[in-house]
Design a protein around this motif. Structure first.
Motif, PDB file in Angstrom:
ATOM      1  N   GLN A  72      -5.734   6.567  -3.269  1.00 47.15           N
ATOM      2  CA  GLN A  72      -5.469   5.563  -4.308  1.00 47.15           C
ATOM      3  C   GLN A  72      -4.626   4.419  -3.743  1.00 47.15           C
ATOM      4  N   SER A  73      -3.785   4.689  -2.775  1.00 43.30           N
ATOM      5  CA  SER A  73      -3.064   3.595  -2.112  1.00 43.30           C
ATOM      6  C   SER A  73      -4.048   2.658  -1.452  1.00 43.30           C
ATOM      7  N   PRO A  92      -3.744   7.792 -11.893  1.00 43.93           N
ATOM      8  CA  PRO A  92      -4.872   7.937 -10.961  1.00 43.93           C
ATOM      9  C   PRO A  92      -4.695   9.066  -9.953  1.00 43.93           C
ATOM     10  N   GLY A 100      -9.391  -1.048  -7.977  1.00 45.50           N
ATOM     11  CA  GLY A 100      -8.965  -1.610  -6.699  1.00 45.50           C
ATOM     12  C   GLY A 100      -8.765  -3.114  -6.757  1.00 45.50           C
ATOM     13  N   LEU A 151      -3.472   2.252   6.844  1.00 47.02           N
ATOM     14  CA  LEU A 151      -2.739   3.127   5.924  1.00 47.02           C
ATOM     15  C   LEU A 151      -1.688   3.955   6.650  1.00 47.02           C
ATOM     16  N   ILE A 179     -11.879   1.865   2.989  1.00 51.93           N
ATOM     17  CA  ILE A 179     -12.075   3.205   3.517  1.00 51.93           C
ATOM     18  C   ILE A 179     -12.615   4.121   2.428  1.00 51.93           C
ATOM     19  N   ILE A 196      -5.043  12.459  -2.288  1.00 52.19           N
ATOM     20  CA  ILE A 196      -5.410  11.580  -3.394  1.00 52.19           C
ATOM     21  C   ILE A 196      -4.500  10.362  -3.416  1.00 52.19           C
ATOM     22  N   SER A 210     -13.888  12.784  -5.596  1.00 54.04           N
ATOM     23  CA  SER A 210     -12.735  13.524  -6.098  1.00 54.04           C
ATOM     24  C   SER A 210     -11.540  12.610  -6.352  1.00 54.04           C
ATOM     25  N   GLN A 211     -11.705  11.294  -6.200  1.00 52.29           N
ATOM     26  CA  GLN A 211     -10.616  10.380  -6.557  1.00 52.29           C
ATOM     27  C   GLN A 211     -10.893   9.643  -7.858  1.00 52.29           C
ATOM     28  N   SER A 252     -16.418   1.474  -5.864  1.00 56.08           N
ATOM     29  CA  SER A 252     -15.032   1.131  -6.198  1.00 56.08           C
ATOM     30  C   SER A 252     -14.276   0.616  -4.970  1.00 56.08           C
ATOM     31  N   PHE A 278       0.785  -1.224   0.000  1.00 54.70           N
ATOM     32  CA  PHE A 278       0.000   0.000   0.000  1.00 54.70           C
ATOM     33  C   PHE A 278       0.812   1.266   0.000  1.00 54.70           C
ATOM     34  N   PRO A 324      -7.328  13.163 -11.076  1.00 53.79           N
ATOM     35  CA  PRO A 324      -8.153  13.843 -10.069  1.00 53.79           C
ATOM     36  C   PRO A 324      -7.564  15.184  -9.644  1.00 53.79           C
ATOM     37  N   MET A 329     -13.506  -4.218  -3.690  1.00 60.60           N
ATOM     38  CA  MET A 329     -12.340  -4.899  -3.126  1.00 60.60           C
ATOM     39  C   MET A 329     -12.751  -5.866  -2.039  1.00 60.60           C
ATOM     40  N   ARG A 381      -7.344   6.474   9.255  1.00 63.70           N
ATOM     41  CA  ARG A 381      -6.217   5.968   8.477  1.00 63.70           C
ATOM     42  C   ARG A 381      -5.504   4.843   9.218  1.00 63.70           C
ATOM     43  N   ARG A 385      -6.746   1.941  -2.496  1.00 68.36           N
ATOM     44  CA  ARG A 385      -7.322   1.109  -3.554  1.00 68.36           C
ATOM     45  C   ARG A 385      -6.243   0.242  -4.191  1.00 68.36           C
ATOM     46  N   GLY A 386      -5.150   0.073  -3.494  1.00 67.79           N
ATOM     47  CA  GLY A 386      -4.132  -0.869  -3.945  1.00 67.79           C
ATOM     48  C   GLY A 386      -3.135  -0.304  -4.935  1.00 67.79           C
ATOM     49  N   ALA A 387      -3.175   0.998  -5.206  1.00 61.92           N
ATOM     50  CA  ALA A 387      -2.212   1.574  -6.139  1.00 61.92           C
ATOM     51  C   ALA A 387      -0.819   1.547  -5.527  1.00 61.92           C
ATOM     52  N   VAL A 388       0.180   1.279  -6.353  1.00 56.08           N
ATOM     53  CA  VAL A 388       1.564   1.240  -5.895  1.00 56.08           C
ATOM     54  C   VAL A 388       2.355   2.215  -6.737  1.00 56.08           C
ATOM     55  N   PHE A 448     -13.081   7.808   1.698  1.00 52.98           N
ATOM     56  CA  PHE A 448     -12.658   9.109   2.204  1.00 52.98           C
ATOM     57  C   PHE A 448     -13.744  10.149   1.992  1.00 52.98           C
ATOM     58  N   ILE A 499     -14.280   1.044 -11.126  1.00 51.49           N
ATOM     59  CA  ILE A 499     -14.603   0.097 -10.058  1.00 51.49           C
ATOM     60  C   ILE A 499     -13.618  -1.068 -10.035  1.00 51.49           C
TER      61      ILE A 499
END
Ligand SMILES: Nc1ncnc2c1ncn2[C@@H]1O[C@H](COP(=O)(O)OP(=O)(O)OP(=O)(O)O)[C@@H](O)[C@H]1O
Ligand SMILES: [Mg+2]
Lengths: 539, 280
Positions: B199-200, B220, A420, A376, A399, B195, A406-407, A471, A318, B224, A475, A371, B202-205, A401, A417
């Motif tokens: 996105q992390s 990603p 993730g 996270l 989570i 952001i 806005s993401q 989205s 992550f 945004p 997961m 978080r 959501r598994g973003a690396v 937010f 969707i």
């Protein structure tokens, strides 16, 4: 008189008009509240009021001067001040005093006059003593008061406020509400635009906008005491029993929540999932320059632990210490404080199928707490674990937010969707991908046939929020954390969020909601906790 | 959370450094930078150091804050020092005019560490010289921003630029742009961080794989961020229009009145610095 006469407006390239045939007036000294659900055209109307947008048909005028007349536009703008939702996007200067002086300076006023006006505006909004403060260090309520003061320094007769409280917490709302009422008492004509009914009580007159048309004009009592009217205007949604909803949604949700990512031994226990624990968790920001680096190292290690225990079917990493990578650093608000302690020995137990509400003032550390719960952020001391002994890992704890829309970034809702679950390696084939996306869309009440191939950016605000939630749901988390899930949503949007959460809880997900809207959530949640002074208090 | 920038935020105070006219401070800073780069030896540099220490003591700004300005350039300093101090002794030494002044006896050209790789004592001195110069440069600019509100600085800058307005340079717009940039850089940085975290989740690396994969991982975040920047820009434009901003015919609340003391102190310091730069 601020007057709209048969005003229509259409955005460029859009077929449906945002406003149609709107007629009303606001007299000096009058307090008018304009209500309307999301997308009803409220912000468009606000921008028309002082010529930021010009009507396609009809006229908007102030004391007889049309906003379309370039010759008088400066007078119009200084007569009608428009205040928007997000104070951060309206502040131009780097000190409070300069912000308030910005308008008068633009008007080319004499220095003595500027001083008189800024002094009186500061006083009027209770900002005396804040002159040299940096606006970014102010609270939300103070920022919004600063904006009002800076408009006031232009000596307007009318103030148009477009949802001035929607970004604020309880204290900030009260501050701004008082400010509005005192401005009204001071003889200004007020047009307060909102979708919150509670503000209507302060008004002399209430207008309702629906689908770009004015559908009601009358006294607050006439509207507020008539439930049928409120419902038909979309300002109120009658509570629905969850059991009365189609049963298939519950089944789908259950399916969507079957955590494929969970460790094997959880799955073998036949769908009985562990609880989420915070054990004596403390957290502080700032301190040494290497705080970011240290956090990163710690996380790498924790990632390793999770991976080995999961027998290799957990592939998420992550992102390490995101802030550290960008070269940012957590700076305490006041210059000088070396470290800011946010959480002090927090203990928390979130059981599957439970519904917990956490409230607290802005800046009390709610987002930090979330978080940490989501894995996270590594606590400075203490642990976040499952009752099975596993360390918290993000895919098990979803989570959502604040303002999750806005993401959004993808070209289609499907890609959005799938992002993730794809990153987690949950989508081995196109078929699985389609199924996962459809299930998630179903779970948030959006018809997959309609939305699958749409661009997320073509959706309405409420729909975007649902896609963003889907989205996360895709997961398949066991726990879902939601930060201010109803912020900015109208009655229908809120009703959806509440039903959705109840269904999640019935589907044995553990839900945590962070919100400042105590009244709205407290009677629905099973437990209500207050975060104050770095600790959680049961209410 | 704030972006780490080499200049700090205004620390209110009443010292003489705080009260000096912003335009004068800017001129003196410019003269100082000139001197810093014009001097060619340790004597000059140490004099510059002394002058900075004097200004710092007068300003009563906490040392901690001045040191904080060093954090972002730490790597640069270390690199500058090492690049000068370490050498492959096979390479010619190059001129090191700075050395003669402090050492009357010959220094060994190189102390071998590993094969031809080693420490170069003259280089050590030169490294220190460069490091000190960068430290002074950054410290003085931080001191300027700690003792002068950004607004006074921009106003001062504008006022110094004013003659340019005659050549149709939009000085008012530049001033406003500067102030807006100062406000929105931290906001944007904070937003980017939010952001990224989202996105992390959501598994973003972001830090794995080859350059193309890494670049793609940023999509990603960037999309945004741009969407939000455009929205902010739109709202900001409305907020400015509402307050009748046109960039023309503006008056100013803060008029910087240059007193005789300002002129005297500023003029004198600038003169001393320029002479210093020219003579040493
Ligand atoms: N810049 C734009 N371009 C195209 N269409 C727009 C634009 N801004 C708004 N619209 C559309 O115009 C309509 C009215 O939007 P508006 O923002 O005025 O509603 P609102 O009542 O303020 O909504 P909310 O409660 O979400 O703030 C909506 O259908 C919206 O999608
Ligand atoms: Mg709006």
């Amino acid at each position: 008189m601020l007057s709209f006469a048969q005003v229509s407006y259409r955005y460029h390239g859009v077929t449906d008009p945002a406003l149609t045939d709107v007629t009303f007036t606001v007299a000096p000294g009058e307090h008018v509240v304009l209500l309307g659900s999301n997308g009803s055209g409220k912000s468009t109307l606000a921008r028309l009021a002082n010529g930021l947008l010009l009507p396609e048909e009809g006229t908007v005028s102030v004391e007889g001067m049309s906003t379309s007349d370039r010759a008088t536009i400066r007078t119009v703008r200084s007569q009608v001040g428009v205040i928007a939702q997000d104070p951060d996007n309206q502040i131009v200067s780097t000190t409070v005093l300069d912000e308030i002086a910005f308008g008068p300076e633009n008007l080319g006023l004499e220095r003595d006059e500027i001083i008189t006006r800024t002094t009186s505006a500061l006083e009027w909004l209770g900002l005396t003593g804040y002159e040299e403060r940096d606006p970014s260090t102010l609270s939300g309520g103070e920022k919004q008061r600063l904006i009002i003061a800076s408009i006031l320094a232009m000596n307007p007769t009318y103030l148009v406020l477009d949802e001035p409280t929607s970004m604020l917490d309880g204290a900030g709302r009260a501050e701004v509400r008082n400010a509005i009422n005192s401005l009204h008492a001071g003889g200004h004509g007020i047009l307060h635009i909102t979708h919150e009914l509670s503000f209507a009580r302060d008004a002399d007159r209430v207008l309702v906008l629906q689908g770009g048309r004015l559908v009601f004009g009358g006294t607050p009592a006439e509207l507020l005491n008539n439930e049928e009217l409120l419902v038909s205007f979309g300002l109120k949604v009658l509570p629905q029993r969850v059991s009365a909803l189609p049963h298939t949604i519950n089944d789908r949700l259950l399916a969507a929540l079957r955590p494929v990512t969970a460790p094997k031994r959880w799955r073998e226990r036949g769908g009985v999932f562990p609880s989420l624990y915070l054990n004596n968790v403390s957290f502080s920001y700032g301190g040494s320059a290497t705080a970011g680096g240290a956090g990163k190292k710690r996380r790498k290690k924790s990632g390793g632990v999770a991976e080995s225990e999961l027998g290799g079917d957990f592939r998420g990493d992550f992102g390490g210490d995101v802030a550290g990578e960008l070269g940012f650093e957590f700076e305490p608000g006041a210059a000088g404080a070396a470290e800011r302690v946010v959480l002090k020995g927090v203990n928390l137990n979130i059981a599957p199928g439970s519904y917990t509400l956490i409230t607290g003032n802005s800046g009390s550390g709610k987002s930090t707490l979330l978080r940490i719960l989501a894995g996270l952020l590594e606590p400075t001391s203490g642990t976040a674990t499952f009752s099975s002994g596993d360390k918290v890992f993000p895919s098990a704890v979803g989570i959502v937010f604040q303002h999750p829309e806005s993401q959004l970034f993808a070209q289609t809702v499907e890609d959005e969707i799938a992002f993730g679950p794809d990153n987690l390696g949950l989508l081995p084939s196109r078929d699985v991908r389609g199924t996962v996306v459809r299930e998630a869309l179903d779970a948030v009440g959006l018809d997959p046939r309609v939305f699958f191939h749409r661009s997320p950016f073509s959706l309405s605000g409420g729909e975007m929020r649902r896609v963003a939630i889907a989205s996360i749901l895709a997961m398949r988390p066991t726990f879902l954390l939601l930060d201010e899930p109803t912020a900015g949503l109208d009655a229908a949007g809120r009703a959806f969020i509440h039903t959705f959460i109840e269904q999640l809880v019935q589907a044995t997900a553990g839900v945590v909601v962070v919100s400042h809207d105590v009244a709205e959530f407290s009677q629905r949640a099973q437990a209500h906790l207050l975060l104050k002074d770095g600790q959680l208090w049961r209410l | 959370m704030a972006l780490v920038v080499p200049f700090g935020q205004y620390v209110p105070g009443t010292s003489i450094v705080h009260r000096l006219d912003a335009r004068m401070k800017l001129l003196v800073t410019a003269a100082y930078v000139f001197a810093l780069f014009a001097v060619t030896g340790w004597v000059g540099l140490l004099l510059c150091t002394a002058l900075f220490v004097g200004a710092y003591l007068l300003s009563k700004v906490p040392l901690r804050l001045v040191l904080r300005g060093m954090k972002p350039i730490l790597i640069l300093l270390v690199f500058t020092f090492l690049a000068n101090a370490l050498t492959f002794s096979a390479l010619p030494l190059g001129e090191a005019p700075l050395v003669e002044e402090v050492t009357s006896y010959p220094l060994p050209e190189s102390i071998a560490l590993l094969g031809s790789f080693g420490i170069k004592p003259p280089g050590v001195l030169r490294g220190l010289y460069f490091v000190l110069r960068i430290v002074l440069l950054v410290s003085l600019t931080s001191l300027l921003t700690y003792t002068t509100p950004i607004v006074s600085l921009t106003d001062g800058l504008i006022s110094l630029m004013r003659p340019l307005a005659r050549f149709k340079v939009p000085t008012e717009d530049i001033a406003t742009m500067f102030s807006i940039a100062l406000r929105f850089i931290p906001i944007t940085a904070e937003e980017a961080e939010k952001i990224m975290v989202a996105q992390s989740a959501r598994g973003a690396v972001f830090d794995k794989g080859g350059p193309i994969k890494r670049a793609k991982a940023w999509v990603p975040v960037m999309i945004p961020l741009f969407v939000s920047l455009f929205r902010r820009a739109d709202e900001l434009a409305c907020a400015m229009e509402t307050r009748c901003y046109t960039g023309q015919g503006r008056t100013h609340l803060r008029v910087i009145e240059m007193g005789e003391i300002d002129l005297a102190i500023g003029g004198l310091s600038a003169l001393v610095l320029i002479l210093l730069g020219l003579l040493l």
